[in-house]
Write a protein that holds these residues in place. Structure first.
Motif, short mmCIF file in Angstrom:
data_model
loop_
_atom_site.label_atom_id
_atom_site.label_comp_id
_atom_site.label_asym_id
_atom_site.label_seq_id
_atom_site.Cartn_x
_atom_site.Cartn_y
_atom_site.Cartn_z
N ALA A 37 21.35 -20.15 -42.97
CA ALA A 37 21.73 -21.51 -42.58
C ALA A 37 20.56 -22.49 -42.72
O ALA A 37 20.76 -23.70 -42.66
CB ALA A 37 22.22 -21.51 -41.13
N ASP A 38 19.36 -21.96 -42.94
CA ASP A 38 18.17 -22.80 -43.08
C ASP A 38 18.20 -23.49 -44.44
O ASP A 38 18.46 -22.84 -45.46
CB ASP A 38 16.92 -21.91 -42.97
CG ASP A 38 15.63 -22.71 -42.81
OD1 ASP A 38 15.41 -23.64 -43.61
OD2 ASP A 38 14.84 -22.38 -41.92
N ALA A 43 18.29 -21.19 -52.69
CA ALA A 43 19.61 -21.64 -53.13
C ALA A 43 20.23 -20.69 -54.14
O ALA A 43 21.44 -20.46 -54.13
CB ALA A 43 19.50 -23.05 -53.73
N ARG A 44 19.40 -20.11 -55.01
CA ARG A 44 19.95 -19.25 -56.07
C ARG A 44 20.53 -17.95 -55.51
O ARG A 44 21.39 -17.33 -56.15
CB ARG A 44 18.88 -18.98 -57.13
CG ARG A 44 18.64 -20.18 -58.04
CD ARG A 44 17.62 -19.87 -59.13
NE ARG A 44 16.27 -19.78 -58.60
CZ ARG A 44 15.47 -20.82 -58.42
NH1 ARG A 44 15.88 -22.04 -58.71
NH2 ARG A 44 14.25 -20.66 -57.94
N LEU A 45 20.08 -17.53 -54.32
CA LEU A 45 20.65 -16.31 -53.74
C LEU A 45 22.10 -16.51 -53.33
O LEU A 45 22.85 -15.54 -53.19
CB LEU A 45 19.84 -15.87 -52.53
CG LEU A 45 18.46 -15.26 -52.79
CD1 LEU A 45 17.90 -14.68 -51.50
CD2 LEU A 45 18.51 -14.19 -53.87
N ALA A 54 19.68 -12.98 -43.82
CA ALA A 54 18.33 -13.32 -43.37
C ALA A 54 17.32 -12.63 -44.27
O ALA A 54 17.60 -11.59 -44.88
CB ALA A 54 18.13 -12.87 -41.92
N LEU A 55 16.14 -13.23 -44.38
CA LEU A 55 15.04 -12.67 -45.17
C LEU A 55 13.78 -12.68 -44.32
O LEU A 55 13.44 -13.69 -43.70
CB LEU A 55 14.80 -13.49 -46.43
CG LEU A 55 15.91 -13.51 -47.48
CD1 LEU A 55 15.62 -14.61 -48.50
CD2 LEU A 55 16.04 -12.15 -48.17
N LEU A 63 7.64 -21.57 -51.87
CA LEU A 63 7.92 -20.89 -53.15
C LEU A 63 9.34 -20.34 -53.25
O LEU A 63 9.74 -19.85 -54.31
CB LEU A 63 6.92 -19.75 -53.37
CG LEU A 63 5.44 -20.12 -53.37
CD1 LEU A 63 4.59 -18.94 -53.85
CD2 LEU A 63 5.16 -21.34 -54.22
N PHE A 64 10.12 -20.41 -52.17
CA PHE A 64 11.47 -19.86 -52.21
C PHE A 64 12.31 -20.47 -53.33
O PHE A 64 13.12 -19.77 -53.95
CB PHE A 64 12.19 -20.11 -50.88
CG PHE A 64 11.98 -19.04 -49.85
CD1 PHE A 64 12.28 -17.72 -50.12
CD2 PHE A 64 11.47 -19.36 -48.59
CE1 PHE A 64 12.09 -16.73 -49.17
CE2 PHE A 64 11.28 -18.39 -47.63
CZ PHE A 64 11.59 -17.07 -47.92
N ASN A 65 12.14 -21.74 -53.58
CA ASN A 65 13.04 -22.42 -54.52
C ASN A 65 12.34 -22.96 -55.76
O ASN A 65 12.90 -23.81 -56.46
CB ASN A 65 13.78 -23.55 -53.78
CG ASN A 65 14.86 -23.00 -52.86
OD1 ASN A 65 15.87 -22.48 -53.32
ND2 ASN A 65 14.64 -23.12 -51.56
#
Length: 322
Positions: A37-38, A43-45, A54-55, A63-65
């Motif tokens: 929900a964050d 986004a690609r996941l 959750a991760l 760096l997530f996106n």
């Protein structure tokens, strides 16, 4: 979706011990959890039908996106395969592309290392909880990625390495990236699973051809026959991904990036003096050089990626160059 009975039983009465262990891990500085929900959640996941809710992560959440390229391949590549992985990662990371891989031996480690040497972005997806490193010999590399990149796992702390965890890890590698590059893979390699998943998700698939005499080229040749893009230079990838990379910035984070290690440093030269054509274990090298175990492991990784040393078939390290 109908949940299995054992899943419902778990949610009704979860085992408190793993929850306590995860909470204890999260209480430590720098140990983080991100929920789906964050708005920062990758986004690609969301293209996955079974995206993790959750991760757990260590490092820079910026760096997530970022636009990423997955680089995967053999755990036991040829010296040329190691060199290609490191050089491609250096060039592509230097152009602002994140390099994503699985923190395994061989091509994975070389790709992460190449990105770090370019002072670029690298993301490691693991098949264990983040309180352990698998394989343990990549501990020093994992610490460098934590400090200058991002390490991610959907598995809670305390989760050991299991065979069925790695295909799950591979689906995250494929989903996070704009495309997947395979460098040296046998016909039964797990890297082909990552490439297949990437194709199913609509991502680009790239493969590097090799000699017909090299068994590790056969997986790449199969991918090319199935429609993967044949790659000879790193610029081939940039050209293909060009329309997706218009807004790539060099490094989105303001955190400092480390300089490439100097292999002419006296400690490296001291270590090299104790290496020859006869394989020596890390314990032997620690004993003879007086250097710390983590320092020797880290320096051997750098020297192996440069082609100065190689891991012997029976274990231990030996010198490649006079």
């Amino acid at each position: 979706m109908r949940l299995k009975a054992e899943t419902l039983d778990y949610w009704r009465a979860p085992d408190p011990a793993p929850l306590r262990h995860a909470q204890s891990w999260l209480d430590q500085p720098g140990h983080q959890l991100i929920l789906d929900a964050d708005p920062r959640y990758p986004a690609r996941l969301r293209d996955l039908n079974d995206a993790p809710p959750a991760l757990f992560y260590l490092g820079d959440p910026d760096l997530f996106n970022v636009p990423q390229l997955a680089m995967v391949g053999s755990r036991n590549p040829t010296p040329a395969g190691l060199r290609h992985a490191r050089q491609f990662a250096q060039h592509l990371a230097g152009q602002g592309l994140g390099i994503t891989s699985g923190l395994a031996l061989g091509v994975d480690a070389a790709a992460h290392q190449g990105a770090l040497e370019a002072q670029g972005m690298t993301l490691a997806i693991t098949g264990t909880g983040l309180d352990r490193v698998y394989p343990a010999s990549n501990q020093a590399l994992a610490e460098r990625i934590r400090d200058h990149g991002l390490i991610i796992s959907e598995f809670p702390p305390g989760t050991p390495a299991r065979r069925d965890h790695f295909p799950r890890r591979n689906r995250l590698i494929a989903a996070l990236s704009l495309g997947t590059l395979v460098i040296e893979a046998a016909l039964r390699s797990g890297s082909l699973i990552t490439a297949r998943l990437a194709g199913e998700l609509g991502r680009e698939v790239f493969a590097m051809p090799g000699s017909v005499d090299n068994p590790l080229a056969r997986g790449c040749h199969r991918l090319i026959r199935q429609g993967a893009k044949l790659v000879e230079t790193a610029d081939d990838i940039l050209e293909e991904l060009g329309p997706l990379l218009d807004n790539v910035s060099k490094v989105p984070s303001s955190s400092p990036r480390e300089a490439p290690p100097d292999v002419h440093d006296k400690d490296y030269q001291h270590l090299l003096k104790h290496l020859d054509n006869a394989p020596r274990s890390i314990d032997e090298l620690v004993e003879h050089t007086g250097l710390a175990v983590d320092a020797v492991s880290s320096m051997l990784l750098i020297l192996e990626l440069r082609g100065d040393v190689a891991m012997a078939p029976g274990g231990g390290y030996q010198k490649c160059r006079p």
